[in-house]
Design a protein around this motif. Structure first.
Motif, PDB file in Angstrom:
ATOM      1  N   ALA A  97       0.729  -1.128   0.055  1.00  0.00           N
ATOM      2  CA  ALA A  97       0.122  -0.036  -0.063  1.00  0.00           C
ATOM      3  C   ALA A  97       0.903   1.170  -0.057  1.00  0.00           C
ATOM      4  N   THR A  98       0.248   2.318  -0.655  1.00  0.00           N
ATOM      5  CA  THR A  98       1.286   3.671  -0.717  1.00  0.00           C
ATOM      6  C   THR A  98       0.729   4.296   0.529  1.00  0.00           C
ATOM      7  N   ALA A  99       1.709   4.925   0.891  1.00  0.00           N
ATOM      8  CA  ALA A  99       1.445   5.776   2.534  1.00  0.00           C
ATOM      9  C   ALA A  99       0.339   6.813   2.350  1.00  0.00           C
ATOM     10  N   VAL A 112      16.529   1.151   7.132  1.00  0.00           N
ATOM     11  CA  VAL A 112      15.595   2.257   6.880  1.00  0.00           C
ATOM     12  C   VAL A 112      14.542   1.859   6.085  1.00  0.00           C
ATOM     13  N   LEU A 113      14.870   1.159   4.848  1.00  0.00           N
ATOM     14  CA  LEU A 113      13.812   0.514   4.114  1.00  0.00           C
ATOM     15  C   LEU A 113      12.832  -0.315   4.657  1.00  0.00           C
ATOM     16  N   GLN A 114      13.163  -1.094   5.787  1.00  0.00           N
ATOM     17  CA  GLN A 114      12.226  -1.919   6.306  1.00  0.00           C
ATOM     18  C   GLN A 114      11.288  -1.150   7.073  1.00  0.00           C
ATOM     19  N   MET A 115      11.807  -0.115   7.947  1.00  0.00           N
ATOM     20  CA  MET A 115      11.020   0.826   8.866  1.00  0.00           C
ATOM     21  C   MET A 115       9.999   1.575   8.001  1.00  0.00           C
ATOM     22  N   VAL A 116      10.403   2.152   6.534  1.00  0.00           N
ATOM     23  CA  VAL A 116       9.409   2.675   5.782  1.00  0.00           C
ATOM     24  C   VAL A 116       8.513   1.957   5.318  1.00  0.00           C
ATOM     25  N   ALA A 117       8.697   0.517   5.051  1.00  0.00           N
ATOM     26  CA  ALA A 117       7.792  -0.321   4.627  1.00  0.00           C
ATOM     27  C   ALA A 117       6.857  -0.733   5.753  1.00  0.00           C
ATOM     28  N   ILE A 118       7.165  -0.999   6.810  1.00  0.00           N
ATOM     29  CA  ILE A 118       6.161  -1.064   7.783  1.00  0.00           C
ATOM     30  C   ILE A 118       5.408   0.155   8.134  1.00  0.00           C
ATOM     31  N   THR A 154       4.085   8.787  -9.845  1.00  0.00           N
ATOM     32  CA  THR A 154       3.622   7.976 -10.836  1.00  0.00           C
ATOM     33  C   THR A 154       2.776   6.746 -10.203  1.00  0.00           C
ATOM     34  N   GLY A 155       2.894   6.735  -8.692  1.00  0.00           N
ATOM     35  CA  GLY A 155       2.112   5.536  -8.201  1.00  0.00           C
ATOM     36  C   GLY A 155       2.961   4.678  -7.496  1.00  0.00           C
ATOM     37  N   ILE A 156       4.183   4.618  -7.585  1.00  0.00           N
ATOM     38  CA  ILE A 156       5.227   3.667  -7.137  1.00  0.00           C
ATOM     39  C   ILE A 156       5.280   3.875  -5.430  1.00  0.00           C
ATOM     40  N   SER A 157       5.153   2.966  -4.726  1.00  0.00           N
ATOM     41  CA  SER A 157       5.331   3.412  -3.273  1.00  0.00           C
ATOM     42  C   SER A 157       6.520   3.757  -2.835  1.00  0.00           C
ATOM     43  N   LEU A 158       6.647   4.427  -1.658  1.00  0.00           N
ATOM     44  CA  LEU A 158       7.666   5.037  -1.221  1.00  0.00           C
ATOM     45  C   LEU A 158       8.999   4.139  -1.148  1.00  0.00           C
ATOM     46  N   THR A 159       8.644   3.030  -0.398  1.00  0.00           N
ATOM     47  CA  THR A 159       9.678   1.826  -0.282  1.00  0.00           C
ATOM     48  C   THR A 159      10.476   1.400  -1.521  1.00  0.00           C
ATOM     49  N   SER A 160       9.527   1.123  -2.545  1.00  0.00           N
ATOM     50  CA  SER A 160      10.138   0.900  -3.805  1.00  0.00           C
ATOM     51  C   SER A 160      10.817   1.908  -4.526  1.00  0.00           C
ATOM     52  N   ALA A 161      10.416   3.071  -4.388  1.00  0.00           N
ATOM     53  CA  ALA A 161      11.282   4.096  -4.904  1.00  0.00           C
ATOM     54  C   ALA A 161      12.521   4.402  -4.206  1.00  0.00           C
TER      55      ALA A 161
END
Length: 422
Positions: free
Chosen positions: A2-4, A352-358, A333-340
């Motif tokens: 899900a996107t933030a 950092v990436l794991q915390m953002v994903a959570i 463009t719709g990509i999630s913050l973690t993927s970007a």
């Protein structure tokens, strides 16, 4: 994934079209008058002309008897810590129910720095003439950046200005603490190097020539280290003006070019991140600033794409600024913050990436970013303390080798003469 999402209170708040306020120059006027009871009162006010001053005071029930323009003068400059302190005072007083204009009056007139007092009274004058607080701040971009003004504007629109000012004050205080840690890590070795250069200069100019005159009376061949040191001293005394001038000119040229050349800033920001010992501290400090800024913006209800725009400007490092701009384009463009963030390579650690994903999955991105910032700020503190403990013996060894080597080189002929005599 899900996107933030951002808080609903800010999403529902419509964005007001910012009214165009003419940047009319104002002046400080000193006035004397009488209030409704006939008591003589005096003060100063920011306005475009004496006529405006008279009209403003008349609306307050003051009968003006004298208006004089205050002469402009110095009084220091506005530092970042002054803005942080003012933000904290503004948030505290507004939360206590003190009216906005009265808050500016109290803080502005009671400040030790005249430059800060003048700035706050200028802002108070703009607010009195009908400008919003964010519009008044935008007239002073040197002191209030886009992030600051955007948060104030969001607070005005959502009716939570006190809360956002409190977050802004916390953000400013955290950033100042991080900068202070970085400066303290760099100050000690820099100061030692300067002292070593001064001591070496004194030895080269005053001490070695005195030994040289003594050695001439020996009538014997000097040891090679002594000959090298004497040659260095002769060169230093003959071209000291070129050495000092070249060194000063090089430092000035570097900072002059660095301030005006973006490619040079990018190259040095990349170099700083790769420095041994210091690079890791700088990287952690930048990530702490990055996550703290994004958390502050996102918690204020600013949309993620707009938040990333402010984060890029506040990153403090061109590598992360460019990466943030690329992340912003992908998120739009719709990509999630973690993927970007993952697409930017290794500039963000796995933690950092794991915390953002959570945070994105749980809908608590601002809270998780705050935790990341707190973790990295603590790591910066620990790294600076460890580096300071490590640098002290290393610098002492370097100083000992440098100064001790010069002294030994000059005493070698005396030791040789002593062995011959004995």
């Amino acid at each position: 994934m899900a996107t933030a999402t951002r808080p609903a209170v800010a999403r529902s708040a419509p964005k007001k079209p910012e009214s165009k306020v003419k940047n009319v120059k104002t002046y400080t006027y000193l006035w004397i008058g009488k209030n409704k009871t006939g008591k003589i009162i005096r003060g100063e006010i920011q306005a475009q002309s004496p006529t405006v001053v008279n009209a403003m005071l008349r609306r307050q029930g003051v009968l003006v008897t004298k208006i004089t323009k205050k002469a402009s003068g110095g009084g220091g400059k506005v530092a970042e810590k002054d803005i942080a302190m003012f933000t904290r005072q503004l948030a505290t007083m507004m939360r206590a129910g003190v009216p906005l204009l009265q808050t500016f009056e109290i803080v502005g007139r009671g400040h030790d720095n005249p430059a800060v007092g003048k700035l706050l009274l200028d802002i108070k004058g703009d607010v009195e003439t009908g400008s919003s607080l964010s519009q008044a701040f935008r007239k002073f971009p040197l002191h209030f950046d886009a992030l600051y003004c955007n948060l104030v504007e969001a607070g005005e629109q959502a009716g939570i200005l006190e809360t956002l000012l409190d977050r802004l004050a916390t953000y400013k205080e955290k950033m100042l603490a991080i900068k202070a840690k970085i400066k303290s890590a760099l100050f000690y070795p820099t100061a030692i190097l300067i002292v070593a250069f001064i001591i070496t200069t004194v030895i080269m100019i005053f001490v070695i020539p005195a030994f040289k005159d003594i050695f001439k009376s020996f009538g014997a061949d000097l040891p090679t280290p002594t000959i090298i040191v004497i040659a260095m001293s002769d060169f230093f005394m003959a071209y000291w003006w070129a050495i000092f001038g070249g060194l000063g000119g090089a430092i000035w040229a570097f900072f002059f070019a660095w301030r005006r050349s973006v490619p040079m800033q990018i190259a040095f920001d990349r170099l700083f991140l790769r420095l041994p010992l210091f690079g890791d501290i700088i990287r952690k400090a930048v990530i702490a600033r990055w996550t703290r800024t994004l958390a502050t913006m996102f918690a204020a209800g600013v949309p993620l794409v707009e938040s990333l725009d402010s984060v890029a400007g506040a990153a403090g490092n061109y590598v992360y600024k460019i990466a943030t701009q690329q992340i912003q384009e992908e998120v739009s463009t719709g990509i999630s913050l973690t993927s970007a963030m993952q697409n930017r390579g290794e500039i963000f650690s796995n933690m950092v990436l794991q915390m953002v994903a959570i945070g994105e999955e749980s809908g608590s991105l601002d809270s998780m970013l705050d935790k990341v910032a707190a973790i990295f700020e603590q790591e910066v503190d620990d790294a600076v303390e460890a580096l300071s403990s490590l640098m002290e013996p290393v610098i002492m060894v370097i100083l000992g080798v440098l100064i001790g080597g010069l002294v030994i080189a000059m005493y070698l002929p005396i030791f040789k003469l002593g062995s011959v005599v004995s």
